[in-house]
Structures are given as C-alpha cells and as structure tokens.
Write a protein that holds these residues in place. Structure first.
Motif, PDB file in Angstrom:
ATOM      1  N   MET A  10       0.966  -1.106   0.037  1.00 40.83           N
ATOM      2  CA  MET A  10       0.019   0.066   0.107  1.00 40.83           C
ATOM      3  C   MET A  10       0.721   1.305  -0.041  1.00 40.83           C
ATOM      4  N   SER A  11       2.035   0.971  -0.388  1.00 40.71           N
ATOM      5  CA  SER A  11       3.042   2.277  -0.305  1.00 40.71           C
ATOM      6  C   SER A  11       2.909   3.314  -1.348  1.00 40.71           C
ATOM      7  N   LYS A  12       2.491   2.824  -2.525  1.00 40.60           N
ATOM      8  CA  LYS A  12       2.469   3.569  -3.849  1.00 40.60           C
ATOM      9  C   LYS A  12       1.557   3.117  -4.664  1.00 40.60           C
ATOM     10  N   LYS A  13       1.032   3.881  -5.901  1.00 37.33           N
ATOM     11  CA  LYS A  13       0.016   3.460  -6.573  1.00 37.33           C
ATOM     12  C   LYS A  13       0.920   2.837  -7.673  1.00 37.33           C
ATOM     13  N   ASN A  14       0.429   1.670  -8.160  1.00 37.92           N
ATOM     14  CA  ASN A  14       1.085   1.010  -9.455  1.00 37.92           C
ATOM     15  C   ASN A  14       0.427   1.590 -10.693  1.00 37.92           C
ATOM     16  N   PRO A  15       1.198   1.983 -11.507  1.00 39.51           N
ATOM     17  CA  PRO A  15       0.601   2.476 -12.742  1.00 39.51           C
ATOM     18  C   PRO A  15      -0.247   1.602 -13.556  1.00 39.51           C
ATOM     19  N   VAL A  16      -0.335   0.267 -13.257  1.00 37.05           N
ATOM     20  CA  VAL A  16      -1.080  -0.435 -14.093  1.00 37.05           C
ATOM     21  C   VAL A  16      -2.406  -0.866 -13.209  1.00 37.05           C
ATOM     22  N   HIS A  17      -2.551  -0.125 -12.145  1.00 37.51           N
ATOM     23  CA  HIS A  17      -3.850  -0.436 -11.450  1.00 37.51           C
ATOM     24  C   HIS A  17      -5.025  -0.234 -12.079  1.00 37.51           C
ATOM     25  N   GLN A  18      -5.934  -1.385 -11.883  1.00 35.86           N
ATOM     26  CA  GLN A  18      -6.919  -1.021 -12.782  1.00 35.86           C
ATOM     27  C   GLN A  18      -7.849   0.189 -12.476  1.00 35.86           C
ATOM     28  N   ASN A  19      -7.866   0.611 -11.186  1.00 36.09           N
ATOM     29  CA  ASN A  19      -8.600   1.894 -10.692  1.00 36.09           C
ATOM     30  C   ASN A  19      -7.724   3.081 -10.309  1.00 36.09           C
ATOM     31  N   LEU A  20      -6.508   3.140 -11.224  1.00 34.32           N
ATOM     32  CA  LEU A  20      -5.634   4.018 -10.703  1.00 34.32           C
ATOM     33  C   LEU A  20      -6.080   5.502 -10.505  1.00 34.32           C
ATOM     34  N   ASN A  21      -6.960   5.941 -11.465  1.00 28.69           N
ATOM     35  CA  ASN A  21      -7.614   7.203 -11.576  1.00 28.69           C
ATOM     36  C   ASN A  21      -8.473   7.616 -10.193  1.00 28.69           C
ATOM     37  N   GLN A  22      -8.996   6.661  -9.750  1.00 24.51           N
ATOM     38  CA  GLN A  22     -10.066   6.724  -8.631  1.00 24.51           C
ATOM     39  C   GLN A  22      -9.198   6.629  -7.331  1.00 24.51           C
ATOM     40  N   LEU A  75     -19.938  -5.827  -3.645  1.00 26.42           N
ATOM     41  CA  LEU A  75     -21.188  -6.781  -4.310  1.00 26.42           C
ATOM     42  C   LEU A  75     -22.271  -6.823  -3.144  1.00 26.42           C
ATOM     43  N   GLU A  76     -23.605  -6.680  -3.395  1.00 23.68           N
ATOM     44  CA  GLU A  76     -24.439  -6.952  -2.529  1.00 23.68           C
ATOM     45  C   GLU A  76     -25.566  -7.967  -3.163  1.00 23.68           C
ATOM     46  N   SER A  77     -25.842  -8.969  -2.197  1.00 27.40           N
ATOM     47  CA  SER A  77     -26.797 -10.109  -2.594  1.00 27.40           C
ATOM     48  C   SER A  77     -27.534 -10.606  -1.287  1.00 27.40           C
ATOM     49  N   ASN A  78     -28.916 -10.417  -1.445  1.00 28.41           N
ATOM     50  CA  ASN A  78     -29.713 -10.889  -0.357  1.00 28.41           C
ATOM     51  C   ASN A  78     -29.547 -10.298   0.918  1.00 28.41           C
ATOM     52  N   GLY A  79     -29.288  -8.988   0.787  1.00 30.82           N
ATOM     53  CA  GLY A  79     -28.993  -8.049   1.791  1.00 30.82           C
ATOM     54  C   GLY A  79     -27.458  -8.238   2.661  1.00 30.82           C
ATOM     55  N   LYS A  80     -26.680  -9.129   1.928  1.00 31.48           N
ATOM     56  CA  LYS A  80     -25.251  -9.046   2.365  1.00 31.48           C
ATOM     57  C   LYS A  80     -24.229  -8.676   1.543  1.00 31.48           C
ATOM     58  N   ARG A  81     -23.286  -8.060   2.106  1.00 33.20           N
ATOM     59  CA  ARG A  81     -22.181  -7.391   1.121  1.00 33.20           C
ATOM     60  C   ARG A  81     -20.876  -8.411   1.158  1.00 33.20           C
ATOM     61  N   ALA A  82     -20.299  -8.384   0.111  1.00 41.71           N
ATOM     62  CA  ALA A  82     -18.839  -8.978  -0.048  1.00 41.71           C
ATOM     63  C   ALA A  82     -18.010  -7.984  -0.877  1.00 41.71           C
ATOM     64  N   TYR A  83     -16.906  -7.993  -0.370  1.00 40.51           N
ATOM     65  CA  TYR A  83     -15.791  -6.956  -0.577  1.00 40.51           C
ATOM     66  C   TYR A  83     -14.436  -7.565  -1.565  1.00 40.51           C
ATOM     67  N   THR A  84     -14.123  -6.945  -2.264  1.00 42.42           N
ATOM     68  CA  THR A  84     -12.882  -7.423  -3.167  1.00 42.42           C
ATOM     69  C   THR A  84     -12.009  -6.062  -2.847  1.00 42.42           C
ATOM     70  N   THR A  85     -10.732  -6.508  -2.393  1.00 38.67           N
ATOM     71  CA  THR A  85      -9.652  -5.595  -2.009  1.00 38.67           C
ATOM     72  C   THR A  85      -8.509  -5.843  -3.126  1.00 38.67           C
ATOM     73  N   GLN A  86      -7.648  -4.782  -2.995  1.00 36.69           N
ATOM     74  CA  GLN A  86      -6.366  -4.921  -3.627  1.00 36.69           C
ATOM     75  C   GLN A  86      -5.469  -3.864  -3.125  1.00 36.69           C
ATOM     76  N   GLY A  87      -4.125  -4.195  -2.924  1.00 40.81           N
ATOM     77  CA  GLY A  87      -2.847  -3.314  -2.627  1.00 40.81           C
ATOM     78  C   GLY A  87      -2.755  -2.084  -3.753  1.00 40.81           C
ATOM     79  N   ASP A  88      -2.597  -0.958  -3.407  1.00 38.41           N
ATOM     80  CA  ASP A  88      -2.440  -0.032  -4.519  1.00 38.41           C
ATOM     81  C   ASP A  88      -1.304  -0.289  -5.128  1.00 38.41           C
ATOM     82  N   ALA A  89       0.024  -0.676  -4.612  1.00 38.89           N
ATOM     83  CA  ALA A  89       1.050  -1.373  -5.555  1.00 38.89           C
ATOM     84  C   ALA A  89       1.025  -2.436  -6.096  1.00 38.89           C
ATOM     85  N   ASN A  90      -0.081  -3.177  -5.928  1.00 44.81           N
ATOM     86  CA  ASN A  90      -0.059  -4.658  -6.572  1.00 44.81           C
ATOM     87  C   ASN A  90      -0.686  -4.518  -7.930  1.00 44.81           C
TER      88      ASN A  90
END
Length: 288
Positions: free
Chosen positions: A132-144, A189-204
C-alpha cells in the motif's frame, strides 16, 4: 517451511545462550573492576584527589553557611548530600528500567496478538509489506485511488465500523488464515442483503484469490488515517527476537552497572570519612 522454522528456533536458542554468556561475562568484568577500584581507594591511591575535592567542598560549604564548620558538621552535610544524590540516581535508573520494561511488554503484546494492539474501538498494527506504499501505474482503478497510501513498517490505526460505513476505495484490514492484510476496497457486491468486498493493494497489479468476495465478518475495521513510520519501525524491531533479547540485555546491564556504582560509591564514602577524620588538615579550624 519445517526446515526454516527449525533454523529460526535454533538461531533464537543460540542468540539467547550468547546473551546469557555476555551478561555473565560483563557481570564478572564489572565485579573485577569494582573490586580493583575499591582496593585502590582503600589503599589511599586516590587520597590526593579526594583531599583536594573535600577541601574545595568544605570551602564552598563554609562560604554558603558563613561559618567555620566543624568536621562533624561537614560530614553530616556530606551524608545528606549523598542520600539526595542516591535518591535522584535511583529515580533515573528506575525510569530507564521502567521504560525498557514497558517497551518489552508492548513488543510482546504486539507479537502475541499478531502485530495488533487494541485501544478502545481502535486497533493499532504495523504494516510489514509495501503493498500500500504507492500507486501502481497498471492498477485497474488508478485514477480513482485517493492519495492516502501507507508506508511499509508504519504503525496505523484501524477503527471498528458498521457494515454500511465501508465505502468504495476505503482501506480496510481483514483476516485470512490467521494473517492480517490491509488493502483498499475496489469492489462491493450486495446479494440477499449481504455485502461482499474485493480488495487490492495500491502497489499490486491485481487482487489475490482470497481478496475476492470477502464477507464483512472477516473485516477488522477501516483505516482511520493515522500512520507513524517512526513508531512502526521501532515496534517492528522490538517485537523481533533480536529486539526483545536486546531489551532484556539492556535491563540486565543497567542493573549490573547500578550495583557496581553502589559498591564503588560506598568505598569512596568510607575513604572520604577516613580522610576527614585523620588526614584532612583543617589548619586549626576545629579549635576555632
């Protein structure tokens, strides 16, 4: 992995044995030094220096009290001075040992609790990787990605939050197979009132398989913005085997040094009293 663990345990045992041997060696050397120093003092090897110091102290004492004090009065004054000095040094030594002991306890708590320390609703932990130390230029959500990256080895704060308080691009801490990860939420993602989270390191470059569809029950909390690289580096070292052993060795050395100083100080006091009673030339001051 078994070989690595065996080597690690073996290195800890060897390091502990070395520290114990060093402690005994230093204790013996300080004991020899103390015995030699006291023998020199008892045989009058430092009488010239002590006499000069006592003469100077006596003159200062007389100027302050505006009287020609007797040897007995001066000896009583010296005793009070020595008691005060000993109290001050005892307080200083005790503070040093207390600080070292407190650091040892905090380091052990961090180690036992898996790099965590709880304080109310906030968990403090150290970051061991640079994911999480830096932004990876190829990160899918880099601009956000927000500009709140976390440095490697930093101590950070994680607050307990409700499920609805976790939003997209928040940084969360979650557990997987006993290990703690601190990464950014990149999908909810939300399904049947329950949430599921996907995470990623900024440098990954992407998410690991265990970062996809994380249930809320696995999430420890959300990053509250606090990070300290200085405290993190210190805690990372102190909770290591070498750090804990170094703290214990430092405490033992402080105790050994203090005991040696007490022994030598007693010899100095005994010889000073002898000089005052028998060798200290008062030039007729006692008769006045």
């Amino acid at each position: 992995m078994i070989l690595s663990d065996s080597i690690s345990i073996f290195s800890i045992i060897i390091t502990t044995i070395v520290i114990i041997c060093m402690t005994f060696a230093f204790s013996f050397l300080f004991w020899l030094y103390s015995k030699y120093k006291c023998k020199v003092i008892d045989l009058g090897g430092e009488d010239k220096k002590l006499t000069a110091e006592l003469n100077k102290e006596y003159e200062v004492y007389c100027r302050k009290t505006n009287v020609e004090a007797s040897v007995e009065e001066f000896i009583e004054h010296k005793k009070k001075q020595n008691r005060l000095f000993r109290i001050i040094t005892d307080i200083i030594y005790s503070l040093f040992i207390l600080i070292l002991f407190s650091l040892s306890c905090v380091a052990l708590i961090f180690r036992v609790q898996g790099q965590q320390f709880y304080f109310g609703n906030t968990t403090y932990l150290t970051i061991q990787t640079g994911s999480m130390s830096k932004k990876n230029p190829v990160h899918q959500n880099l601009n956000q990605l927000p500009n709140n990256q976390i440095k490697q080895y930093a101590l950070i704060g994680i607050d307990k939050v409700k499920e609805q308080d976790i939003k997209l691009y928040d940084i969360v801490a979650f557990k997987h197979e006993g290990a703690i990860y601190v990464h950014r939420v990149v999908q909810i993602l939300e399904s049947n009132g329950k949430r599921a989270y996907t995470t990623q390191g900024d440098a990954n470059t992407g998410s690991f398989s265990f970062e996809i569809d994380i249930p809320f029950d696995n999430i420890l909390g959300k990053y509250n913005g606090y990070q300290s690289i200085g405290l993190g580096v210190i805690l990372t070292y102190l909770q290591s085997e070498s750090g804990i052993i170094a703290l214990i060795f430092a405490m033992l050395m402080l105790v050994i040094i203090d005991l040696s100083e007490v022994y030598i100080t007693k010899c100095y006091k005994k010889r000073s009293n002898f000089i005052l009673q028998h060798l200290f030339q008062m030039e007729g001051r006692n008769e006045k």
